[in-house]
Design a protein around this motif. Structure first.
Motif, PDB file in Angstrom:
ATOM      1  N   LEU A 145      35.626  27.558   4.585  1.00 44.42           N
ATOM      2  CA  LEU A 145      34.118  27.494   4.928  1.00 44.42           C
ATOM      3  C   LEU A 145      33.739  26.013   5.467  1.00 44.42           C
ATOM      4  CD1 LEU A 145      31.243  28.907   4.603  1.00 44.42           C
ATOM      5  CD2 LEU A 145      31.385  27.973   2.346  1.00 44.42           C
ATOM      6  N   MET A 146      32.847  26.009   6.477  1.00 44.71           N
ATOM      7  CA  MET A 146      32.802  24.684   7.171  1.00 44.71           C
ATOM      8  C   MET A 146      31.074  24.478   6.813  1.00 44.71           C
ATOM      9  SD  MET A 146      34.191  22.568   8.737  1.00 44.71           S
ATOM     10  CE  MET A 146      33.613  21.137   9.153  1.00 44.71           C
ATOM     11  N   LEU A 147      30.816  23.172   6.645  1.00 46.96           N
ATOM     12  CA  LEU A 147      29.207  22.998   6.540  1.00 46.96           C
ATOM     13  C   LEU A 147      29.292  21.756   7.586  1.00 46.96           C
ATOM     14  CD1 LEU A 147      26.215  22.742   5.532  1.00 46.96           C
ATOM     15  CD2 LEU A 147      27.031  21.282   3.757  1.00 46.96           C
ATOM     16  N   LEU A 148      28.694  21.896   8.696  1.00 49.97           N
ATOM     17  CA  LEU A 148      28.236  20.973   9.704  1.00 49.97           C
ATOM     18  C   LEU A 148      27.096  20.169   9.255  1.00 49.97           C
ATOM     19  CD1 LEU A 148      29.553  22.429  13.225  1.00 49.97           C
ATOM     20  CD2 LEU A 148      30.643  20.875  11.791  1.00 49.97           C
ATOM     21  N   VAL A 149      27.067  18.875   9.091  1.00 43.72           N
ATOM     22  CA  VAL A 149      25.745  18.381   8.895  1.00 43.72           C
ATOM     23  C   VAL A 149      25.341  16.981   9.510  1.00 43.72           C
ATOM     24  CG1 VAL A 149      24.684  19.167   6.671  1.00 43.72           C
ATOM     25  CG2 VAL A 149      26.544  17.908   6.641  1.00 43.72           C
ATOM     26  N   SER A 150      24.654  17.051  10.720  1.00 37.84           N
ATOM     27  CA  SER A 150      24.923  15.668  11.567  1.00 37.84           C
ATOM     28  C   SER A 150      23.292  15.426  12.045  1.00 37.84           C
ATOM     29  CB  SER A 150      25.745  15.832  12.504  1.00 37.84           C
ATOM     30  OG  SER A 150      25.156  16.755  13.542  1.00 37.84           O
ATOM     31  N   GLY A 151      23.130  14.643  12.863  1.00 36.07           N
ATOM     32  CA  GLY A 151      21.801  14.579  13.463  1.00 36.07           C
ATOM     33  C   GLY A 151      21.431  15.662  14.275  1.00 36.07           C
ATOM     34  N   GLY A 152      22.566  16.441  14.691  1.00 36.87           N
ATOM     35  CA  GLY A 152      22.321  17.660  15.855  1.00 36.87           C
ATOM     36  C   GLY A 152      22.743  19.056  15.428  1.00 36.87           C
ATOM     37  N   HIS A 153      23.468  18.982  14.276  1.00 39.23           N
ATOM     38  CA  HIS A 153      23.988  20.072  13.835  1.00 39.23           C
ATOM     39  C   HIS A 153      23.575  20.327  12.233  1.00 39.23           C
ATOM     40  CE1 HIS A 153      26.425  19.012  17.028  1.00 39.23           C
ATOM     41  NE2 HIS A 153      27.142  18.259  16.485  1.00 39.23           N
ATOM     42  N   CYS A 154      23.389  21.710  11.841  1.00 38.40           N
ATOM     43  CA  CYS A 154      23.545  21.945  10.444  1.00 38.40           C
ATOM     44  C   CYS A 154      23.821  23.560  10.359  1.00 38.40           C
ATOM     45  CB  CYS A 154      22.093  21.647   9.876  1.00 38.40           C
ATOM     46  SG  CYS A 154      22.217  22.198   7.951  1.00 38.40           S
ATOM     47  N   GLN A 155      24.986  23.899  10.216  1.00 44.23           N
ATOM     48  CA  GLN A 155      25.289  24.900  10.245  1.00 44.23           C
ATOM     49  C   GLN A 155      26.502  25.403   8.861  1.00 44.23           C
ATOM     50  OE1 GLN A 155      26.793  26.795  13.651  1.00 44.23           O
ATOM     51  NE2 GLN A 155      25.393  25.824  15.172  1.00 44.23           N
ATOM     52  N   PHE A 156      26.426  26.676   8.553  1.00 47.17           N
ATOM     53  CA  PHE A 156      27.506  27.217   7.578  1.00 47.17           C
ATOM     54  C   PHE A 156      28.511  28.151   8.319  1.00 47.17           C
ATOM     55  CE2 PHE A 156      24.222  26.270   4.463  1.00 47.17           C
ATOM     56  CZ  PHE A 156      25.134  25.436   3.580  1.00 47.17           C
ATOM     57  N   LEU A 157      29.620  27.887   8.611  1.00 49.73           N
ATOM     58  CA  LEU A 157      30.651  28.774   9.277  1.00 49.73           C
ATOM     59  C   LEU A 157      31.751  29.133   8.547  1.00 49.73           C
ATOM     60  CD1 LEU A 157      30.532  26.424  12.281  1.00 49.73           C
ATOM     61  CD2 LEU A 157      29.699  28.733  12.285  1.00 49.73           C
ATOM     62  N   ILE A 158      32.144  30.396   8.623  1.00 49.40           N
ATOM     63  CA  ILE A 158      33.512  30.603   8.067  1.00 49.40           C
ATOM     64  C   ILE A 158      34.441  30.538   9.414  1.00 49.40           C
ATOM     65  CG2 ILE A 158      35.155  32.342   7.120  1.00 49.40           C
ATOM     66  CD1 ILE A 158      32.789  33.633   5.828  1.00 49.40           C
ATOM     67  N   ALA A 159      35.573  29.692   9.337  1.00 52.58           N
ATOM     68  CA  ALA A 159      36.389  29.377  10.506  1.00 52.58           C
ATOM     69  C   ALA A 159      37.783  30.441  10.064  1.00 52.58           C
ATOM     70  CB  ALA A 159      36.863  28.070  10.607  1.00 52.58           C
ATOM     71  N   ARG A 160      37.740  31.258  10.794  1.00 51.38           N
ATOM     72  CA  ARG A 160      38.818  32.494  10.732  1.00 51.38           C
ATOM     73  C   ARG A 160      40.044  32.310  11.671  1.00 51.38           C
ATOM     74  NH1 ARG A 160      36.434  36.536   7.543  1.00 51.38           N
ATOM     75  NH2 ARG A 160      33.959  36.405   7.923  1.00 51.38           N
ATOM     76  N   GLY A 161      39.789  31.476  13.018  1.00 58.73           N
ATOM     77  CA  GLY A 161      40.715  31.111  13.997  1.00 58.73           C
ATOM     78  C   GLY A 161      40.247  30.188  14.876  1.00 58.73           C
ATOM     79  N   PRO A 162      41.132  29.632  15.758  1.00 57.82           N
ATOM     80  CA  PRO A 162      40.388  28.764  16.820  1.00 57.82           C
ATOM     81  C   PRO A 162      39.096  29.236  17.648  1.00 57.82           C
ATOM     82  CG  PRO A 162      42.819  28.755  16.944  1.00 57.82           C
ATOM     83  CD  PRO A 162      42.276  29.937  15.885  1.00 57.82           C
ATOM     84  N   ASP A 163      39.123  30.497  17.604  1.00 59.09           N
ATOM     85  CA  ASP A 163      37.981  31.095  18.235  1.00 59.09           C
ATOM     86  C   ASP A 163      37.349  31.996  17.633  1.00 59.09           C
ATOM     87  OD1 ASP A 163      37.697  29.976  21.021  1.00 59.09           O
ATOM     88  OD2 ASP A 163      39.802  30.647  21.537  1.00 59.09           O
ATOM     89  N   ASP A 164      37.402  32.032  16.357  1.00 57.77           N
ATOM     90  CA  ASP A 164      36.888  33.090  15.339  1.00 57.77           C
ATOM     91  C   ASP A 164      36.064  32.390  14.407  1.00 57.77           C
ATOM     92  OD1 ASP A 164      36.305  35.186  14.078  1.00 57.77           O
ATOM     93  OD2 ASP A 164      38.404  36.265  13.619  1.00 57.77           O
ATOM     94  N   PHE A 165      34.728  32.396  14.358  1.00 54.32           N
ATOM     95  CA  PHE A 165      33.933  31.799  13.584  1.00 54.32           C
ATOM     96  C   PHE A 165      32.780  32.860  13.033  1.00 54.32           C
ATOM     97  CE2 PHE A 165      35.552  28.404  16.170  1.00 54.32           C
ATOM     98  CZ  PHE A 165      36.014  27.570  15.004  1.00 54.32           C
TER      99      PHE A 165
END
Ligand code: KG4
Ligand code: ZN
Length: 372
Positions: A145-165
């Motif tokens: 599970l990935m949480l991106l938190v920055s000045g431009g992003h805020c998303q929760f993603l399940i990373a399943r593969g390099p092209d599979d989110f």
């Protein structure tokens, strides 16, 4: 492009380029087949000075600066790594999402290099670069599970593969870093706002102002931060009206109360998102965070506590790899390249490029332009 597939089973050296927002970056990575990738060089030229007077990133200024700086970044990365252009096996470049002029500068530079060297080109999603970084730094296995938190992003993603989110949620308005920056501006603290608000909050009372916890009352994993900023503005104005100005203690208390609200919202939404992710029964459940806001000690501690309570591992890449950089783009390019992905001169720059193609578009864009 002759011989591409022969390169699948050997050591690869890749150049990555990043220019989607306000950092121009180039990096060179080497990866033995099946082994961890090594960062040979990672060069980042920021543009803070160019945009400081405008209170935000000006797309045209950013694009021009990228066009001027890309060659310099590449030269510096080659010199620092000791790699020659002829040693490169592929070029990876951010092809979106981001400010279109900057993305185009990077894509054109990458196309020129790939054509001149007759080596493959790999277009990379900037968000995938962030989301795959825990695999570069810690060789983390999918799915995480990935949480991106920055000045431009805020998303929760399940990373399943390099092209599979799979996107489980995200902000519907401001990104958290953007809220920190606006808070600092409202209180007359220096930019970037995150570190200055965190510093002021150290001496503040987080219980003095009862700021809202937006969207916690609604189901789902989406977040909202713009109401919080408005609440802070009202509290500031009320103090100014009553007292004629703000004391240092007022500022510290406002910062501490604001930071506590952001940490609380992120922690509670993270708990919800972890519950959804655990439904997949991952073998080694893990939350990875990335983005400048992940540097905040209060937020980090709140996220670590949630993970510990829910039996989920926690990792955060070192800050230089959390914020925008080209090593993450080179690595995401390596992952795509090893998977057989190739682009050619038709590679297009994309202002929008959602990682999860099936999720509905998020409403918010963030100060640094539409991201997904
Ligand atoms: O990832 P980043 O360098 O750039 C992008 O936005 O893509 O993140 C920068 C953001 C800024 O909004 C900054 O204020 C915030 O991250 N930030 C922080 C902290 N350090 C940086 N926010 C809260 N606490 C911090 N210590
Ligand atoms: Zn970014």
């Amino acid at each position: 492009m002759v011989g591409c597939d022969l390169r699948m089973g050997k050591e690869l050296i890749i150049l990555g380029l990043e220019s989607s927002c306000d950092d121009t970056a180039a990096a060179i990575l080497r990866q033995p087949d099946g082994g961890p990738a090594e960062i040979l060089a990672s060069v980042v030229h920021g543009q803070n000075d160019l945009h400081a007077a405008f209170g935000g990133v000006v797309p045209e200024i950013a694009a021009r600066a990228h066009a001027e700086k890309l060659d310099i970044c590449v030269e510096e990365a080659l010199a620092a790594s000791g790699v020659a252009l002829r040693d490169l096996d592929a070029i990876a470049v951010t092809a979106g999402p981001g400010l279109i002029g900057g993305v185009m500068s990077g894509v054109m530079c990458a196309k020129g290099l790939a054509a001149g060297l007759n080596i493959p080109l790999v277009g990379v999603n900037h968000l995938a670069g962030h989301a795959l970084t825990p695999r570069l730094t810690d060789q983390v296995a999918f799915p995480y599970l990935m949480l991106l938190v920055s000045g431009g992003h805020c998303q929760f993603l399940i990373a399943r593969g390099p092209d599979d989110f799979t996107r489980l949620g995200g902000t519907i308005d401001d990104a958290p870093g953007e809220a920190f920056d606006k808070t600092a501006r409202l209180l007359g603290l220096p930019q970037p706002g995150g570190p200055s608000v965190e510093q002021a909050a150290k001496d503040g009372d987080s219980a003095r102002f009862a700021f809202p916890r937006p969207l916690l009352d609604r189901p789902g994993c989406d977040l909202s931060f713009s109401g919080l900023k408005t609440a802070l503005l009202r509290a500031r104005d009320a103090l100014v009206t009553d007292q004629g100005g703000l004391t240092e203690q007022d500022r510290n208390d406002l910062c501490a109360s604001f930071q506590a609200a952001v940490a609380d919202v992120l922690a509670k939404k993270t708990a919800r998102t972890i519950a959804a992710y655990l439904e997949d029964a991952p073998a080694e459940p893990l939350l990875a965070v990335a983005g400048g806001v992940a540097a905040n000690q209060t937020i980090r501690a709140a996220l670590e506590t949630v993970c510990a309570q829910m039996g989920v591992g926690f990792t955060a890449p070192p800050l230089a790899l959390c914020t925008d950089n080209a090593a993450m783009i080179a690595f995401a390019g390596l992952e795509r390249f090893r998977g057989g992905h190739r682009d050619d001169m038709r590679l297009a720059a994309r202002p929008r490029w959602p990682l999860d193609k099936t999720a509905p578009a998020l409403l918010g864009g963030g100060k640094k332009g539409a991201k997904a």
